[in-house]
Write a protein that holds these residues in place. Structure first.
Motif, PDB file in Angstrom:
ATOM      1  N   PRO A 216      21.654  60.694  42.074  1.00 13.27           N
ATOM      2  CA  PRO A 216      21.268  59.984  40.847  1.00 13.27           C
ATOM      3  C   PRO A 216      21.534  58.477  40.907  1.00 13.27           C
ATOM      4  CG  PRO A 216      22.298  62.059  40.286  1.00 13.27           C
ATOM      5  CD  PRO A 216      22.444  61.905  41.779  1.00 13.27           C
ATOM      6  N   THR A 217      22.692  58.085  41.438  1.00 18.08           N
ATOM      7  CA  THR A 217      23.000  56.658  41.512  1.00 18.08           C
ATOM      8  C   THR A 217      21.996  55.921  42.399  1.00 18.08           C
ATOM      9  OG1 THR A 217      25.360  57.102  41.222  1.00 18.08           O
ATOM     10  CG2 THR A 217      24.757  54.962  42.114  1.00 18.08           C
ATOM     11  N   ASN A 218      21.625  56.547  43.508  1.00 16.22           N
ATOM     12  CA  ASN A 218      20.673  55.916  44.425  1.00 16.22           C
ATOM     13  C   ASN A 218      19.278  55.811  43.814  1.00 16.22           C
ATOM     14  OD1 ASN A 218      22.764  55.773  46.253  1.00 16.22           O
ATOM     15  ND2 ASN A 218      22.128  57.570  47.429  1.00 16.22           N
ATOM     16  N   ILE A 219      18.945  56.733  42.928  1.00 18.17           N
ATOM     17  CA  ILE A 219      17.639  56.684  42.246  1.00 18.17           C
ATOM     18  C   ILE A 219      17.567  55.444  41.363  1.00 18.17           C
ATOM     19  CG2 ILE A 219      16.219  57.817  40.476  1.00 18.17           C
ATOM     20  CD1 ILE A 219      17.286  60.499  41.648  1.00 18.17           C
ATOM     21  N   VAL A 220      18.598  55.221  40.585  1.00 14.17           N
ATOM     22  CA  VAL A 220      18.633  54.033  39.723  1.00 14.17           C
ATOM     23  C   VAL A 220      18.600  52.767  40.570  1.00 14.17           C
ATOM     24  CG1 VAL A 220      19.955  52.793  37.966  1.00 14.17           C
ATOM     25  CG2 VAL A 220      19.882  55.288  37.927  1.00 14.17           C
ATOM     26  N   ASP A 221      19.389  52.749  41.636  1.00 15.43           N
ATOM     27  CA  ASP A 221      19.427  51.577  42.516  1.00 15.43           C
ATOM     28  C   ASP A 221      18.052  51.304  43.134  1.00 15.43           C
ATOM     29  OD1 ASP A 221      22.107  51.260  41.970  1.00 15.43           O
ATOM     30  OD2 ASP A 221      22.796  52.230  43.834  1.00 15.43           O
ATOM     31  N   ALA A 222      17.344  52.358  43.529  1.00 14.31           N
ATOM     32  CA  ALA A 222      16.032  52.189  44.165  1.00 14.31           C
ATOM     33  C   ALA A 222      15.025  51.580  43.199  1.00 14.31           C
ATOM     34  CB  ALA A 222      15.522  53.536  44.682  1.00 14.31           C
ATOM     35  N   ILE A 223      15.097  51.973  41.944  1.00 14.13           N
ATOM     36  CA  ILE A 223      14.173  51.419  40.945  1.00 14.13           C
ATOM     37  C   ILE A 223      14.445  49.939  40.728  1.00 14.13           C
ATOM     38  CG2 ILE A 223      13.513  51.498  38.509  1.00 14.13           C
ATOM     39  CD1 ILE A 223      14.019  54.544  38.633  1.00 14.13           C
ATOM     40  N   PHE A 224      15.716  49.574  40.569  1.00 18.47           N
ATOM     41  CA  PHE A 224      16.041  48.165  40.353  1.00 18.47           C
ATOM     42  C   PHE A 224      15.791  47.335  41.611  1.00 18.47           C
ATOM     43  CE2 PHE A 224      18.167  49.757  36.569  1.00 18.47           C
ATOM     44  CZ  PHE A 224      17.929  48.727  35.662  1.00 18.47           C
ATOM     45  N   ALA A 225      15.977  47.928  42.791  1.00 18.53           N
ATOM     46  CA  ALA A 225      15.681  47.206  44.028  1.00 18.53           C
ATOM     47  C   ALA A 225      14.195  46.873  44.115  1.00 18.53           C
ATOM     48  CB  ALA A 225      16.109  48.039  45.233  1.00 18.53           C
ATOM     49  N   PHE A 226      13.350  47.788  43.660  1.00 19.08           N
ATOM     50  CA  PHE A 226      11.905  47.561  43.681  1.00 19.08           C
ATOM     51  C   PHE A 226      11.535  46.363  42.813  1.00 19.08           C
ATOM     52  CE2 PHE A 226       7.629  48.165  42.004  1.00 19.08           C
ATOM     53  CZ  PHE A 226       6.893  48.494  43.134  1.00 19.08           C
ATOM     54  N   TYR A 227      12.261  46.188  41.708  1.00 16.11           N
ATOM     55  CA  TYR A 227      11.927  45.116  40.762  1.00 16.11           C
ATOM     56  C   TYR A 227      12.777  43.857  40.941  1.00 16.11           C
ATOM     57  CZ  TYR A 227       8.855  48.309  38.296  1.00 16.11           C
ATOM     58  OH  TYR A 227       7.824  49.172  37.983  1.00 16.11           O
ATOM     59  N   GLU A 228      13.464  43.739  42.053  1.00 16.47           N
ATOM     60  CA  GLU A 228      14.278  42.548  42.287  1.00 16.47           C
ATOM     61  C   GLU A 228      13.445  41.272  42.323  1.00 16.47           C
ATOM     62  OE1 GLU A 228      16.582  42.993  45.780  1.00 16.47           O
ATOM     63  OE2 GLU A 228      18.233  44.050  44.793  1.00 16.47           O
ATOM     64  N   GLU A 229      12.268  41.363  42.886  1.00 15.08           N
ATOM     65  CA  GLU A 229      11.430  40.172  43.064  1.00 15.08           C
ATOM     66  C   GLU A 229      10.234  40.134  42.124  1.00 15.08           C
ATOM     67  OE1 GLU A 229      10.375  39.947  47.152  1.00 15.08           O
ATOM     68  OE2 GLU A 229      12.453  39.740  47.858  1.00 15.08           O
ATOM     69  N   ARG A 230      10.248  40.953  41.102  1.00  9.23           N
ATOM     70  CA  ARG A 230       9.166  40.936  40.127  1.00  9.23           C
ATOM     71  C   ARG A 230       9.701  41.461  38.793  1.00  9.23           C
ATOM     72  NH1 ARG A 230       4.548  44.713  39.777  1.00  9.23           N
ATOM     73  NH2 ARG A 230       5.164  44.335  37.629  1.00  9.23           N
ATOM     74  N   GLU A 231       8.956  41.259  37.740  1.00 11.92           N
ATOM     75  CA  GLU A 231       9.369  41.694  36.412  1.00 11.92           C
ATOM     76  C   GLU A 231       8.972  43.153  36.177  1.00 11.92           C
ATOM     77  OE1 GLU A 231      11.059  39.869  34.254  1.00 11.92           O
ATOM     78  OE2 GLU A 231      11.083  38.109  35.565  1.00 11.92           O
ATOM     79  N   PHE A 232       9.729  43.820  35.312  1.00 11.10           N
ATOM     80  CA  PHE A 232       9.314  45.152  34.868  1.00 11.10           C
ATOM     81  C   PHE A 232       7.991  45.063  34.104  1.00 11.10           C
ATOM     82  CE2 PHE A 232      13.784  46.447  35.479  1.00 11.10           C
ATOM     83  CZ  PHE A 232      13.590  47.694  36.046  1.00 11.10           C
ATOM     84  N   GLU A 233       7.847  44.001  33.343  1.00 12.36           N
ATOM     85  CA  GLU A 233       6.627  43.822  32.548  1.00 12.36           C
ATOM     86  C   GLU A 233       5.429  43.637  33.471  1.00 12.36           C
ATOM     87  OE1 GLU A 233       4.714  43.696  28.858  1.00 12.36           O
ATOM     88  OE2 GLU A 233       6.821  44.081  29.322  1.00 12.36           O
TER      89      GLU A 233
END
Length: 245
Positions: A216-233
């Motif tokens: 579970p922790t790695n899932i959250v980390d993977a999502i935020f890592a994907f958006y490090e260089e771009r916005e969620f919006e």
């Protein structure tokens, strides 16, 4: 019978025409119910972001390890500031809503009217009911910034392959698609790689759309890592794409 040299339409033909006219009228009015579902979804979900759609079997029992993992994943997502969207029913859907409801962010259920299996769970801050699968599926994709897919049956496979197809064909923006359960999904991913890609049915790079993560922790980390260089919006271009889902 004839009148003024012309044959009168048979009563059977008149009845058939009347039924056809009534059918067309019903189908035309039915379009308004479809429009109403899209409008309701837009009103409730357009300002929801960031959000994650979570999928899995309706038949998973509360004592099942995947149910418990679904609760934990959703709770971590919610506490990290991500709303959680599920199908609003039992099983993994309930687990996702329960974990999100107990967390800091919104728990959303996109419920569907079915003759069996689907009953709404109680862990929903926002609850929307659909009669049409396709309107519901658009909402799952349009308002999600990531997909998390736990083990499930035909419905889960349908949702997973739907988003993979939309991303592959460029009909929607690229978002993280995370499968949970190495033992469950490993064989399918091997088939993707050794049959679909090998036979040229998909491109090798299409396999990069999917990630297989169990913790579970790695899932959250993977999502935020994907958006490090771009916005969620979504960007204006990406938002335009979703208008044609």
């Amino acid at each position: 019978m004839e009148q003024n040299g012309k044959k009168l339409p048979r009563l059977q033909e008149l009845a058939h025409r009347e039924r056809a006219t009534e059918k067309k009228a019903r189908e035309s009015w039915h379009m308004f119910t479809i429009m109403a579902e899209f409008i309701e979804a837009t009103e409730h979900l357009s300002e929801l972001r960031p959000a994650v759609s979570v999928f899995g079997s309706a038949r998973t029992r509360p004592e099942d390890p995947y149910y418990l993992k679904g609760v934990e994943i959703a709770r971590r997502l919610s506490d990290a500031g991500l709303a959680v969207i599920s199908g609003g029913g039992p099983g993994i859907m309930e687990a996702a809503n329960k974990g999100a409801f107990e967390g800091k962010s919104l728990s959303v259920g996109l419920n569907i009217e079915l003759p069996r299996e689907q009953t709404s769970n109680i862990w929903q801050d926002v609850s929307i009911s659909f009669r049409h699968f396709f309107a519901r599926k658009v909402a799952f994709v349009k308002y999600a910034d990531a997909y998390v897919v736990l083990p499930g049956g035909f419905g889960t496979l349908d949702e997973m392959t739907e988003v993979l197809t939309l991303i592959q064909t460029g009909k929607t923006r690229r978002i993280p698609v995370i499968l949970v359960g190495t033992a469950f999904w490993g064989g399918l991913l091997d088939w993707f790689r050794n049959t679909l890609a090998k036979d040229g049915m998909i491109s090798p790079e299409d396999l990069d759309i999917v990630q297989l993560i169990d913790e579970p922790t790695n899932i959250v980390d993977a999502i935020f890592a994907f958006y490090e260089e771009r916005e969620f919006e979504p960007s204006d271009e990406e938002r335009q794409k979703t208008l044609y889902l």
